[in-house]
Write an enzyme that holds these catalytic residues in place. Structure first.
Site, PDB file in Angstrom:
ATOM      1  N   GLY A  30       0.803  -1.215   0.000  1.00 13.69           N
ATOM      2  CA  GLY A  30       0.000   0.000   0.000  1.00 13.69           C
ATOM      3  C   GLY A  30       0.837   1.268   0.000  1.00 13.69           C
ATOM      4  O   GLY A  30       2.034   1.242  -0.243  1.00 13.69           O
ATOM      5  N   HIS A  36       4.578   1.499  -8.028  1.00 17.18           N
ATOM      6  CA  HIS A  36       3.520   0.478  -8.040  1.00 17.18           C
ATOM      7  C   HIS A  36       2.672   0.589  -9.313  1.00 17.18           C
ATOM      8  O   HIS A  36       2.287  -0.417  -9.906  1.00 17.18           O
ATOM      9  CB  HIS A  36       2.609   0.647  -6.816  1.00 17.18           C
ATOM     10  CG  HIS A  36       3.301   0.541  -5.488  1.00 17.18           C
ATOM     11  ND1 HIS A  36       3.466   1.627  -4.655  1.00 17.18           N
ATOM     12  CD2 HIS A  36       3.856  -0.522  -4.848  1.00 17.18           C
ATOM     13  CE1 HIS A  36       4.083   1.232  -3.541  1.00 17.18           C
ATOM     14  NE2 HIS A  36       4.348  -0.062  -3.637  1.00 17.18           N
ATOM     15  N   ASP A 149      13.845  -3.505  -5.326  1.00 16.61           N
ATOM     16  CA  ASP A 149      14.138  -4.503  -4.293  1.00 16.61           C
ATOM     17  C   ASP A 149      14.754  -5.721  -4.994  1.00 16.61           C
ATOM     18  O   ASP A 149      14.137  -6.783  -5.093  1.00 16.61           O
ATOM     19  CB  ASP A 149      12.859  -4.864  -3.549  1.00 16.61           C
ATOM     20  CG  ASP A 149      12.250  -3.645  -2.873  1.00 16.61           C
ATOM     21  OD1 ASP A 149      12.770  -3.240  -1.831  1.00 16.61           O
ATOM     22  OD2 ASP A 149      11.286  -3.073  -3.421  1.00 16.61           O
ATOM     23  N   VAL A 175      11.308   2.952 -10.651  1.00 17.41           N
ATOM     24  CA  VAL A 175      10.763   4.263 -11.010  1.00 17.41           C
ATOM     25  C   VAL A 175      11.297   5.285 -10.009  1.00 17.41           C
ATOM     26  O   VAL A 175      11.303   5.038  -8.803  1.00 17.41           O
ATOM     27  CB  VAL A 175       9.218   4.234 -11.003  1.00 17.41           C
ATOM     28  CG1 VAL A 175       8.643   5.614 -11.305  1.00 17.41           C
ATOM     29  CG2 VAL A 175       8.711   3.203 -12.011  1.00 17.41           C
ATOM     30  N   SER A 184       9.521   5.358  -3.000  1.00 18.36           N
ATOM     31  CA  SER A 184       9.325   4.412  -1.907  1.00 18.36           C
ATOM     32  C   SER A 184       8.255   4.959  -0.984  1.00 18.36           C
ATOM     33  O   SER A 184       8.188   6.180  -0.757  1.00 18.36           O
ATOM     34  CB  SER A 184      10.634   4.236  -1.126  1.00 18.36           C
ATOM     35  OG  SER A 184      10.373   3.600   0.108  1.00 18.36           O
TER      36      SER A 184
HETATM   37  P1  AMP Z   1       6.152  -2.306  -1.404  1.00  9.91           P
HETATM   38  O1  AMP Z   1       4.732  -1.800  -1.365  1.00  9.91           O
HETATM   39  O2  AMP Z   1       7.174  -1.274  -1.049  1.00  9.91           O
HETATM   40  O3  AMP Z   1       6.312  -3.623  -0.675  1.00  9.91           O
HETATM   41  O4  AMP Z   1       6.440  -2.642  -2.919  1.00  9.91           O
HETATM   42  C1  AMP Z   1       5.591  -3.462  -3.667  1.00  9.91           C
HETATM   43  C2  AMP Z   1       6.261  -3.744  -4.985  1.00  9.91           C
HETATM   44  O5  AMP Z   1       6.510  -2.529  -5.671  1.00  9.91           O
HETATM   45  C3  AMP Z   1       7.602  -4.459  -4.820  1.00  9.91           C
HETATM   46  O6  AMP Z   1       7.750  -5.417  -5.857  1.00  9.91           O
HETATM   47  C4  AMP Z   1       8.575  -3.318  -4.994  1.00  9.91           C
HETATM   48  O7  AMP Z   1       9.838  -3.747  -5.483  1.00  9.91           O
HETATM   49  C5  AMP Z   1       7.872  -2.472  -6.023  1.00  9.91           C
HETATM   50  N1  AMP Z   1       8.371  -1.103  -5.976  1.00  9.91           N
HETATM   51  C6  AMP Z   1       8.486  -0.315  -4.881  1.00  9.91           C
HETATM   52  N2  AMP Z   1       9.053   0.859  -5.197  1.00  9.91           N
HETATM   53  C7  AMP Z   1       9.311   0.815  -6.534  1.00  9.91           C
HETATM   54  C8  AMP Z   1       9.910   1.714  -7.477  1.00  9.91           C
HETATM   55  N3  AMP Z   1      10.352   2.915  -7.103  1.00  9.91           N
HETATM   56  N4  AMP Z   1      10.009   1.303  -8.760  1.00  9.91           N
HETATM   57  C9  AMP Z   1       9.571   0.087  -9.137  1.00  9.91           C
HETATM   58  N5  AMP Z   1       8.995  -0.794  -8.316  1.00  9.91           N
HETATM   59  C10 AMP Z   1       8.876  -0.454  -7.025  1.00  9.91           C
END
Ligand code: AMP
Length: 279
Positions: A30, A36, A149, A175, A184
């Site tokens: 979220g 995302h 990640d 991104v 993030s």
């Molecule tokens: P999270 O909500 O932070 O657990 O991320 C969910 C998914 O989105 C994971 O696969 C992350 O690697 C991806 N994600 C998070 N930040 C980015 C970003 N800046 N660019 C690309 N994917 C991202």
């Protein structure tokens, strides 16, 4: 088109029974942002049904205050999913993911040990366990993860291969904000001064990449370049810098093939990570 929000395993199964295949899954915690969104777009382009999960997974947090402070806004997240044409949002409560009696942990081996695995004990078992549950529930043809990640992608690929999970793991580019900071959910916690300093992660990675592009092959020199760049920023507290083998993530003395530069840096209580693949 409206996005259907489901909260139970049973409702998810029922909704998916009527959904056209292939199914694409985007697992998230979220507080959605353009990183995302890029994953959702990839799913929309390749799959006939797009499922986004929104679940702040307690098992992957070591620090209880990190979990408590993790930003949440489901209304805004669902609106973003709707704008991206997502068919289904799975937003379960903790008990729905881990019902009473739940007693299994998925432990991935050596690829999960260095870097984030060493810095955050219990993190990857938490990630692998929740992703295995999501894969089992959604049975998607493809699941989309961010290269931001990078070790997480490697851990999930290993798990899916080893456990014969047929979902294809698709990695998507990081991104970034205009100044290079990787998007993030945690960036929201940065003070204005920390936010201004945070692009130093990207700068450090690019300095090392440039040295590599100019022929530098010593892992220690590349790590030193990153540390030296980070040292210029007084608000940056370095947790690790790494120049590792691209497939094993073991630290390299010499860079002779595909490698991964990565780092983890704290600004106050906010911990940021970023990486740059080489070759
Ligand atoms: P999270 O909500 O932070 O657990 O991320 C969910 C998914 O989105 C994971 O696969 C992350 O690697 C991806 N994600 C998070 N930040 C980015 C970003 N800046 N660019 C690309 N994917 C991202």
């Amino acid at each position: 088109m409206t996005t259907l929000v489901v909260r139970t395993r049973a409702d998810l199964r029922a909704a998916l029974a009527d959904s056209p295949r292939p199914i694409g899954l985007v697992p998230t915690m979220g507080w959605l942002h353009d990183g995302h969104r890029a994953l959702m777009r990839r799913a929309r382009a390749a799959d006939r049904t797009t499922v986004v999960s929104i679940f702040v997974n307690p098992r992957q947090f070591g620090d209880p205050s990190d979990l408590a402070q993790y930003p949440r806004n489901e209304t805004r997240d669902v609106a973003m999913c709707e704008a991206e044409g997502v068919d289904l949002v799975f937003a379960p409560a903790v008990d729905e993911v881990y019902p009473p009696g739940f007693d299994t942990s998925v432990i991935v081996g050596s690829i999960a040990e260095p870097l984030e695995g060493a810095a955050r004990p219990g993190h990857f078992p938490g990630v692998a366990t929740v992703v295995a549950i999501l894969f089992g529930l959604v049975r998607a043809e493809r699941a989309y993860f961010g290269q931001k990640d990078a070790q997480q992608v490697a851990v999930i690929r290993r798990m899916a291969l080893d456990l014969a999970i047929p979902t294809e793991v698709v990695a998507c580019p990081t991104v970034r904000e205009a100044d290079g900071l990787a998007m993030s959910s945690r960036n929201v916690h940065l003070s204005p001064a920390e936010r201004a300093a945070a692009p130093v992660l990207r700068t450090a990675l690019l300095v090392a990449r440039e040295a590599w592009a100019n022929g530098e092959r010593s892992g220690e020199v590349l790590r030193h370049r990153m540390r030296a760049q980070l040292a210029e920023e007084p608000l940056a507290n370095v947790e690790y810098v790494s120049c590792a083998d691209g497939s094993t993530l073991a630290e390299l003395e010499r860079v002779d093939g595909p490698a991964l530069l990565s780092l983890a840096v704290r600004f106050g209580s906010t911990r940021l990570i970023d990486n740059e693949p080489l070759g």
